[in-house]
Write an enzyme that holds these catalytic residues in place. Structure first.
Site, mmCIF file in Angstrom:
data_model
loop_
_atom_site.group_PDB
_atom_site.id
_atom_site.type_symbol
_atom_site.label_atom_id
_atom_site.label_comp_id
_atom_site.label_asym_id
_atom_site.label_seq_id
_atom_site.Cartn_x
_atom_site.Cartn_y
_atom_site.Cartn_z
ATOM 1 N NE ARG A 38 -3.862 1.543 0.634
ATOM 2 C CZ ARG A 38 -4.237 2.966 0.213
ATOM 3 N NH1 ARG A 38 -4.134 3.428 -1.519
ATOM 4 N NH2 ARG A 38 -5.511 3.363 0.127
ATOM 5 C CB VAL A 40 -0.622 6.595 1.136
ATOM 6 C CG1 VAL A 40 -1.453 6.496 0.279
ATOM 7 C CG2 VAL A 40 -1.919 4.896 1.855
ATOM 8 C CG ASP A 41 -0.353 2.671 5.233
ATOM 9 O OD1 ASP A 41 -0.460 3.428 5.177
ATOM 10 O OD2 ASP A 41 -1.170 1.495 5.150
ATOM 11 C CB THR A 42 5.372 0.170 3.040
ATOM 12 O OG1 THR A 42 4.186 -0.355 1.778
ATOM 13 C CG2 THR A 42 3.851 -0.271 4.343
ATOM 14 C CE LYS A 43 5.662 5.966 -4.898
ATOM 15 N NZ LYS A 43 4.766 7.133 -4.976
ATOM 16 C CD GLU A 105 -0.709 -4.697 -7.155
ATOM 17 O OE1 GLU A 105 -0.156 -4.816 -6.375
ATOM 18 O OE2 GLU A 105 -1.132 -3.974 -7.743
#
Length: 183
Positions: A38, A40-43, A105
């Site tokens: 995700r 927004v959390d882990t990019k 995914e």
């Protein structure tokens, strides 16, 4: 890049599935590891650091924003990467289940019988659930819940950002990836 990503954020699940119906698979660059996350959390943290570490190890990871180029067919490339990868890494985070694309995914990885390495970042497996299911068809919801339950059955790694550093967890994850690629 930003316009394409914002366009993806505005697509509905039905539009996404309709696109799949028109799908013709492009020639996909092979990858060893598909990183499902995700953004927004882990990019900019776990996912990016893992990608960079795997590249330095001469592996071929797939991370959407690192591998996709403007003009490429987003869905075709992602589906091709999942179909051709050897291992899937699912980076679960507090907002992971809010994303239709993350869930889709994940389901594809499991349905394709890929080896899966679940990483729970600042979330416990028991907290991983779809809160608002109104946006999903019944079959989609069943598929996504099934995929989440399956993911919880795999050997996983847990990361608590208050107790471990990112380099420590990325080293652990990359070691598990290497073991899984060797089997």
């Amino acid at each position: 890049m930003m316009n394409r990503m914002s366009a993806v954020a505005n697509i509905t699940p039905r539009q996404f599935l309709a696109h799949l119906g028109n799908n013709h698979m492009p020639i996909v660059k092979p990858c060893d590891v598909f990183i499902n996350h995700r953004g927004v959390d882990t990019k900019k943290t776990v996912a990016a650091l893992l990608y960079d570490r795997l590249v330095r190890m001469n592996l071929r990871p797939f991370l959407d924003y690192k591998n996709l180029k403007p003009g490429e067919k987003l869905f075709d490339e992602i589906h091709g990467a999942i179909r051709h990868c050897k291992v899937g890494v699912a980076v679960f985070s507090p907002r992971y289940c809010e994303s239709y694309f993350c869930l889709h995914e994940l389901a594809m990885i499991i349905e394709s019988n890929k080896k899966l390495i679940p990483i729970f970042c600042d979330i416990k497996p028991s907290e991983l659930r779809i809160e608002d299911s109104n946006d999903y068809e019944i079959d989609e919801l069943r598929r996504f819940n099934w995929a989440l339950q399956q993911a919880k059955q795999f050997e996983c790694l847990k990361f608590n950002s208050f107790k471990e550093t990112l380099p420590e967890v990325v080293t652990k994850i990359s070691n598990v990836v290497i073991r899984n690629l060797a089997n």
